[in-house]
Design a protein around this motif. Structure first.
Motif, PDB file in Angstrom:
ATOM      1  N   SER A 135       0.811  -1.219   0.000  1.00  0.00           N
ATOM      2  CA  SER A 135       0.000   0.000   0.000  1.00  0.00           C
ATOM      3  C   SER A 135       0.848   1.275   0.000  1.00  0.00           C
ATOM      4  CB  SER A 135      -0.926   0.012   1.220  1.00  0.00           C
ATOM      5  OG  SER A 135      -0.180  -0.018   2.426  1.00  0.00           O
ATOM      6  N   ASP A 136       2.159   1.137  -0.170  1.00  0.00           N
ATOM      7  CA  ASP A 136       3.072   2.279  -0.164  1.00  0.00           C
ATOM      8  C   ASP A 136       2.751   3.201  -1.355  1.00  0.00           C
ATOM      9  OD1 ASP A 136       5.219   4.029  -0.165  1.00  0.00           O
ATOM     10  OD2 ASP A 136       6.712   2.473   0.246  1.00  0.00           O
ATOM     11  N   ARG A 137       2.437   4.459  -1.071  1.00  0.00           N
ATOM     12  CA  ARG A 137       2.044   5.393  -2.131  1.00  0.00           C
ATOM     13  C   ARG A 137       3.194   6.280  -2.601  1.00  0.00           C
ATOM     14  NH1 ARG A 137      -1.275   3.135  -4.518  1.00  0.00           N
ATOM     15  NH2 ARG A 137      -1.808   5.075  -5.603  1.00  0.00           N
ATOM     16  N   SER A 138       4.400   6.067  -2.108  1.00  0.00           N
ATOM     17  CA  SER A 138       5.537   6.891  -2.515  1.00  0.00           C
ATOM     18  C   SER A 138       6.084   6.437  -3.866  1.00  0.00           C
ATOM     19  CB  SER A 138       6.634   6.839  -1.453  1.00  0.00           C
ATOM     20  OG  SER A 138       7.018   5.506  -1.186  1.00  0.00           O
ATOM     21  N   HIS A 139       6.847   7.337  -4.485  1.00  0.00           N
ATOM     22  CA  HIS A 139       7.424   7.083  -5.808  1.00  0.00           C
ATOM     23  C   HIS A 139       8.949   7.035  -5.710  1.00  0.00           C
ATOM     24  CE1 HIS A 139       3.774   7.633  -8.390  1.00  0.00           C
ATOM     25  NE2 HIS A 139       3.356   8.243  -7.282  1.00  0.00           N
ATOM     26  N   ILE A 140       9.566   6.604  -6.786  1.00  0.00           N
ATOM     27  CA  ILE A 140      11.021   6.508  -6.827  1.00  0.00           C
ATOM     28  C   ILE A 140      11.644   7.900  -6.680  1.00  0.00           C
ATOM     29  CG2 ILE A 140      11.190   6.743  -9.339  1.00  0.00           C
ATOM     30  CD1 ILE A 140      13.407   4.551  -9.206  1.00  0.00           C
ATOM     31  N   THR A 141      12.803   7.922  -6.029  1.00  0.00           N
ATOM     32  CA  THR A 141      13.544   9.173  -5.867  1.00  0.00           C
ATOM     33  C   THR A 141      14.730   9.189  -6.816  1.00  0.00           C
ATOM     34  OG1 THR A 141      15.006   8.290  -4.162  1.00  0.00           O
ATOM     35  CG2 THR A 141      12.897   9.240  -3.435  1.00  0.00           C
ATOM     36  N   ALA A 142      15.273  10.347  -7.057  1.00  0.00           N
ATOM     37  CA  ALA A 142      16.425  10.467  -7.953  1.00  0.00           C
ATOM     38  C   ALA A 142      17.616   9.674  -7.425  1.00  0.00           C
ATOM     39  CB  ALA A 142      16.794  11.937  -8.120  1.00  0.00           C
ATOM     40  N   ALA A 143      17.827   9.713  -6.093  1.00  0.00           N
ATOM     41  CA  ALA A 143      18.950   8.996  -5.493  1.00  0.00           C
ATOM     42  C   ALA A 143      18.785   7.492  -5.627  1.00  0.00           C
ATOM     43  CB  ALA A 143      19.079   9.385  -4.029  1.00  0.00           C
ATOM     44  N   GLU A 144      17.541   7.034  -5.627  1.00  0.00           N
ATOM     45  CA  GLU A 144      17.283   5.595  -5.676  1.00  0.00           C
ATOM     46  C   GLU A 144      17.510   5.001  -7.059  1.00  0.00           C
ATOM     47  OE1 GLU A 144      13.524   2.524  -5.289  1.00  0.00           O
ATOM     48  OE2 GLU A 144      13.267   4.638  -4.752  1.00  0.00           O
ATOM     49  N   LYS A 145      17.385   5.831  -8.102  1.00  0.00           N
ATOM     50  CA  LYS A 145      17.449   5.296  -9.462  1.00  0.00           C
ATOM     51  C   LYS A 145      18.779   4.594  -9.745  1.00  0.00           C
ATOM     52  CE  LYS A 145      14.102   8.361 -11.658  1.00  0.00           C
ATOM     53  NZ  LYS A 145      13.850   9.351 -12.721  1.00  0.00           N
ATOM     54  N   THR A 146      19.872   5.186  -9.306  1.00  0.00           N
ATOM     55  CA  THR A 146      21.181   4.569  -9.548  1.00  0.00           C
ATOM     56  C   THR A 146      21.290   3.221  -8.848  1.00  0.00           C
ATOM     57  OG1 THR A 146      22.221   6.741  -9.741  1.00  0.00           O
ATOM     58  CG2 THR A 146      23.661   4.875  -9.299  1.00  0.00           C
ATOM     59  N   ILE A 147      20.825   3.155  -7.613  1.00  0.00           N
ATOM     60  CA  ILE A 147      20.850   1.898  -6.857  1.00  0.00           C
ATOM     61  C   ILE A 147      19.975   0.858  -7.535  1.00  0.00           C
ATOM     62  CG2 ILE A 147      20.238   0.818  -4.652  1.00  0.00           C
ATOM     63  CD1 ILE A 147      20.830   3.519  -3.310  1.00  0.00           C
ATOM     64  N   PHE A 148      18.786   1.284  -7.941  1.00  0.00           N
ATOM     65  CA  PHE A 148      17.823   0.380  -8.572  1.00  0.00           C
ATOM     66  C   PHE A 148      18.392  -0.224  -9.852  1.00  0.00           C
ATOM     67  CE2 PHE A 148      14.015  -0.565 -11.089  1.00  0.00           C
ATOM     68  CZ  PHE A 148      13.215  -1.212 -10.164  1.00  0.00           C
ATOM     69  N   GLU A 149      19.011   0.595 -10.664  1.00  0.00           N
ATOM     70  CA  GLU A 149      19.546   0.113 -11.932  1.00  0.00           C
ATOM     71  C   GLU A 149      20.751  -0.802 -11.720  1.00  0.00           C
ATOM     72  OE1 GLU A 149      20.109   3.798 -13.995  1.00  0.00           O
ATOM     73  OE2 GLU A 149      18.158   3.664 -14.971  1.00  0.00           O
TER      74      GLU A 149
END
Length: 227
Positions: A135-149
């Motif tokens: 149910s988390d309504r938050s979105h990806i952050t700019a800092a998270e994108k590098t980690i995610f990829e």
């Protein structure tokens, strides 16, 4: 596919992310520890009392105790997502070793400190998503994108190793299992791009990730059962 203690487990890693028996229990993604826990719990649930009385002209005797009801045991295992399949699927020790190493590497990846920001809101195993994560309504952050990829790259490598192991060691079902993972990966790539673009929330991502894995597991069971 991990073969041990008369069970087979099939490894599917996602950014969504010798036994003599004739049949074996299988659950996609499960390890030996999970099988042992399920087996113990179902043996407990399948216990029933019994009593035996014998009488003849010399006298009689009686005894009693507990025994496992096979039908109850099987029903418990199936309710937990396990399926009974032909032991012909259990092939080489090399197959078992390859899948075990991949499973171990995936668990180690989930524990890497650099990926804590991702696993703080997404479970290591998609099926384990909590109500809060769904149910988390938050979105990806700019800092998270590098980690995610970066994490995606590592998990794609693990998936490639799983696919290669199925094709190399499982002559009967390996190709079908490999194609099943490839199809799920294509769907997962679309999901990943939607999340990276900020079009869906973390909750949407976790829910759809879980659904992809559930579908993947169900198809793997169908393949292994030959249905």
């Amino acid at each position: 596919m991990l073969i041990r203690n008369c069970t087979i487990t099939v490894a599917f890693v996602f950014i969504l992310a010798g036994c003599s028996a004739q049949t074996v229990w299988v659950k996609p993604g499960a390890g030996t520890e999970e099988f042992n826990q399920a087996k113990y719990a179902c043996l407990q649930q399948g216990q029933q009392p019994y009593s035996i009385a014998v009488a003849n002209r010399y006298g009689g005797s009686a005894s009693g105790g507990m025994t496992t009801n096979p039908a109850l045991y099987s029903a418990c295992m199936e309710a937990g997502g396990w399926a009974l399949i032909d032991n012909a699927q259990a092939t080489s020790p090399e197959y078992a070793a390859a899948i075990k190493q991949i499973n171990d590497d995936n668990r180690a990846l989930c524990r890497k400190p650099e990926y804590y920001p991702y696993y703080a809101w997404a479970p290591c195993a998609a099926r384990d998503a909590t109500a809060g994560q769904l149910s988390d309504r938050s979105h990806i952050t700019a800092a998270e994108k590098t980690i995610f990829e970066k994490l995606t790259t590592e998990l794609n490598d693990l998936n490639a190793r799983v696919i290669a192991a199925h094709r190399q060691y499982n002559a009967k079902s390996g190709e079908a299992l490999a194609r099943n993972i490839e199809q799920a990966r294509a769907t997962a790539d679309i999901l990943r791009q939607e999340y990276l673009a900020g079009r869906i929330t973390r909750g949407d991502y976790n829910r759809r990730r879980r659904d992809i894995v559930i579908g993947l597991d169900a198809e793997a069971i169908r393949i292994l059962q030959g249905t």
